[in-house]
Design an enzyme around this catalytic site. Structure first.
Site, PDB file in Angstrom:
ATOM      1  N   ARG A   1      12.048  -6.101   4.897  1.00  0.00           N
ATOM      2  CA  ARG A   1      11.814  -4.713   4.515  1.00  0.00           C
ATOM      3  C   ARG A   1      12.707  -3.750   5.300  1.00  0.00           C
ATOM      4  O   ARG A   1      12.952  -3.934   6.485  1.00  0.00           O
ATOM      5  CB  ARG A   1      10.337  -4.350   4.753  1.00  0.00           C
ATOM      6  CG  ARG A   1       9.941  -3.002   4.206  1.00  0.00           C
ATOM      7  CD  ARG A   1       8.438  -2.826   4.187  1.00  0.00           C
ATOM      8  NE  ARG A   1       7.883  -2.636   5.518  1.00  0.00           N
ATOM      9  CZ  ARG A   1       6.617  -2.284   5.736  1.00  0.00           C
ATOM     10  NH1 ARG A   1       5.791  -2.131   4.710  1.00  0.00           N
ATOM     11  NH2 ARG A   1       6.167  -2.134   6.962  1.00  0.00           N
TER      12      ARG A   1
ATOM     13  N   ARG B   1       0.470  -8.973  13.466  1.00  0.00           N
ATOM     14  CA  ARG B   1      -0.180  -7.942  12.658  1.00  0.00           C
ATOM     15  C   ARG B   1      -1.114  -8.556  11.619  1.00  0.00           C
ATOM     16  O   ARG B   1      -2.228  -8.073  11.392  1.00  0.00           O
ATOM     17  CB  ARG B   1       0.874  -7.078  11.956  1.00  0.00           C
ATOM     18  CG  ARG B   1       1.659  -6.179  12.888  1.00  0.00           C
ATOM     19  CD  ARG B   1       2.812  -5.525  12.170  1.00  0.00           C
ATOM     20  NE  ARG B   1       2.364  -4.593  11.143  1.00  0.00           N
ATOM     21  CZ  ARG B   1       3.153  -4.079  10.210  1.00  0.00           C
ATOM     22  NH1 ARG B   1       4.432  -4.428  10.147  1.00  0.00           N
ATOM     23  NH2 ARG B   1       2.681  -3.222   9.333  1.00  0.00           N
TER      24      ARG B   1
ATOM     25  N   ARG C   1      -9.355   0.724   8.929  1.00  0.00           N
ATOM     26  CA  ARG C   1      -9.011  -0.667   9.206  1.00  0.00           C
ATOM     27  C   ARG C   1     -10.107  -1.408   9.963  1.00  0.00           C
ATOM     28  O   ARG C   1      -9.971  -2.600  10.230  1.00  0.00           O
ATOM     29  CB  ARG C   1      -7.702  -0.741  10.005  1.00  0.00           C
ATOM     30  CG  ARG C   1      -6.502  -0.313   9.175  1.00  0.00           C
ATOM     31  CD  ARG C   1      -5.221  -0.565   9.909  1.00  0.00           C
ATOM     32  NE  ARG C   1      -4.048  -0.248   9.086  1.00  0.00           N
ATOM     33  CZ  ARG C   1      -2.791  -0.394   9.474  1.00  0.00           C
ATOM     34  NH1 ARG C   1      -2.540  -0.873  10.680  1.00  0.00           N
ATOM     35  NH2 ARG C   1      -1.787  -0.075   8.686  1.00  0.00           N
TER      36      ARG C   1
ATOM     37  N   LYS D   1       0.824  -1.213   0.000  1.00  0.00           N
ATOM     38  CA  LYS D   1       0.000   0.000   0.000  1.00  0.00           C
ATOM     39  C   LYS D   1       0.855   1.260   0.000  1.00  0.00           C
ATOM     40  O   LYS D   1       0.579   2.203  -0.734  1.00  0.00           O
ATOM     41  CB  LYS D   1      -0.922   0.013   1.212  1.00  0.00           C
ATOM     42  CG  LYS D   1      -1.938  -1.104   1.263  1.00  0.00           C
ATOM     43  CD  LYS D   1      -2.938  -0.906   2.378  1.00  0.00           C
ATOM     44  CE  LYS D   1      -2.286  -0.859   3.740  1.00  0.00           C
ATOM     45  NZ  LYS D   1      -1.613  -2.099   4.133  1.00  0.00           N
TER      46      LYS D   1
ATOM     47  N   ARG E   1      12.435  -1.514  10.975  1.00  0.00           N
ATOM     48  CA  ARG E   1      11.561  -1.118  12.068  1.00  0.00           C
ATOM     49  C   ARG E   1      11.285  -2.295  12.995  1.00  0.00           C
ATOM     50  O   ARG E   1      11.271  -3.458  12.576  1.00  0.00           O
ATOM     51  CB  ARG E   1      10.225  -0.592  11.515  1.00  0.00           C
ATOM     52  CG  ARG E   1      10.374   0.686  10.765  1.00  0.00           C
ATOM     53  CD  ARG E   1       9.105   1.239  10.168  1.00  0.00           C
ATOM     54  NE  ARG E   1       7.905   0.425  10.243  1.00  0.00           N
ATOM     55  CZ  ARG E   1       6.912   0.520   9.368  1.00  0.00           C
ATOM     56  NH1 ARG E   1       6.992   1.359   8.347  1.00  0.00           N
ATOM     57  NH2 ARG E   1       5.829  -0.216   9.491  1.00  0.00           N
TER      58      ARG E   1
END
Length: 213
Positions: free
Chosen positions: A127, A171, A88, A13, A160
């Site tokens: 990532r 998640r 969400r 996204k 992160r």
């Protein structure tokens, strides 16, 4: 052009939102980025949000809705926006409807980017994010030209805490339990456009652009 980019964490996204925002000349609004900035600035909202973000859980609806409302009423959103990471939950989706009705700015489309959960876990655990501009990279399919350095601004890259595998699995679980009903909400509004996110970045962009045309 008023667009929502919808999908599980790691679906792409953020990457697609930046591309589309530039293409259509509208702001990219990421609730994740706004919360991370609040955490960095040690604001009251940031400290509250961090407790949830570090666990891979959703920030409470009331906090999220308020920050989105305050962003959408700004002048640069008059010509449109790309929303990334919101809504969400169905409560957030209904709140967004109320905000946009107040502004007389209805949605044009909700792009749902679909990716298999195991692919998501591999993507996110690989990532890296630029500390300066927030650009995203992946060691498997979107590597920076120079290891550890952002192609766009030359800033340092880091991983992160919420991109670690245990947090990622939680998640994805939270997404499946709480966010999936939003799909039904936008299906009932005839705004949902499904897109296969398990493709090259350019191909996903092309598919979204064709749907919007």
């Amino acid at each position: 052009m008023r667009i929502i980019l919808f999908g599980p964490p790691g679906a792409g996204k953020g990457t697609q939102a930046l591309i589309l925002a530039e293409k259509y000349g509208v702001p990219h609004i990421s609730t994740g980025d706004m919360f991370r900035q609040a955490v960095k600035d040690h604001t009251t909202m940031g400290l509250e949000a961090r407790e949830y973000m570090d666990k891979g859980a959703l920030v409470p609806d009331t906090v999220t809705i308020n920050i989105v409302h305050d962003r959408l009423i700004l002048e640069d959103c008059v010509k449109g926006f790309v929303l990334d990471g919101f809504p969400r939950t169905t409560e957030q989706a209904r709140a967004l409807d109320r905000i946009l009705a107040e502004l007389n700015e209805p949605l044009d489309a909700v792009i749902q980017i679909d990716v298999d959960s195991e692919v998501l876990i591999q993507r996110l655990s690989s990532r890296w994010t630029c500390k300066n501009c927030g650009a995203l990279y992946n060691v498997h399919f979107n590597r920076p030209k120079q290891n550890g350095v952002c192609d766009k601004c030359g800033g340092p890259l880091f991983q992160r805490d919420d991109d670690k595998e245990e947090t990622i699995r939680n998640r994805v679980k939270v997404y499946e339990q709480r966010t999936t009903p939003v799909i039904e909400f936008y299906l009932s509004h005839q705004l949902l456009v499904p897109v296969n996110g398990d493709q090259e970045i350019e191909k996903v962009t092309e598919t979204i652009a064709e749907a919007l045309r």
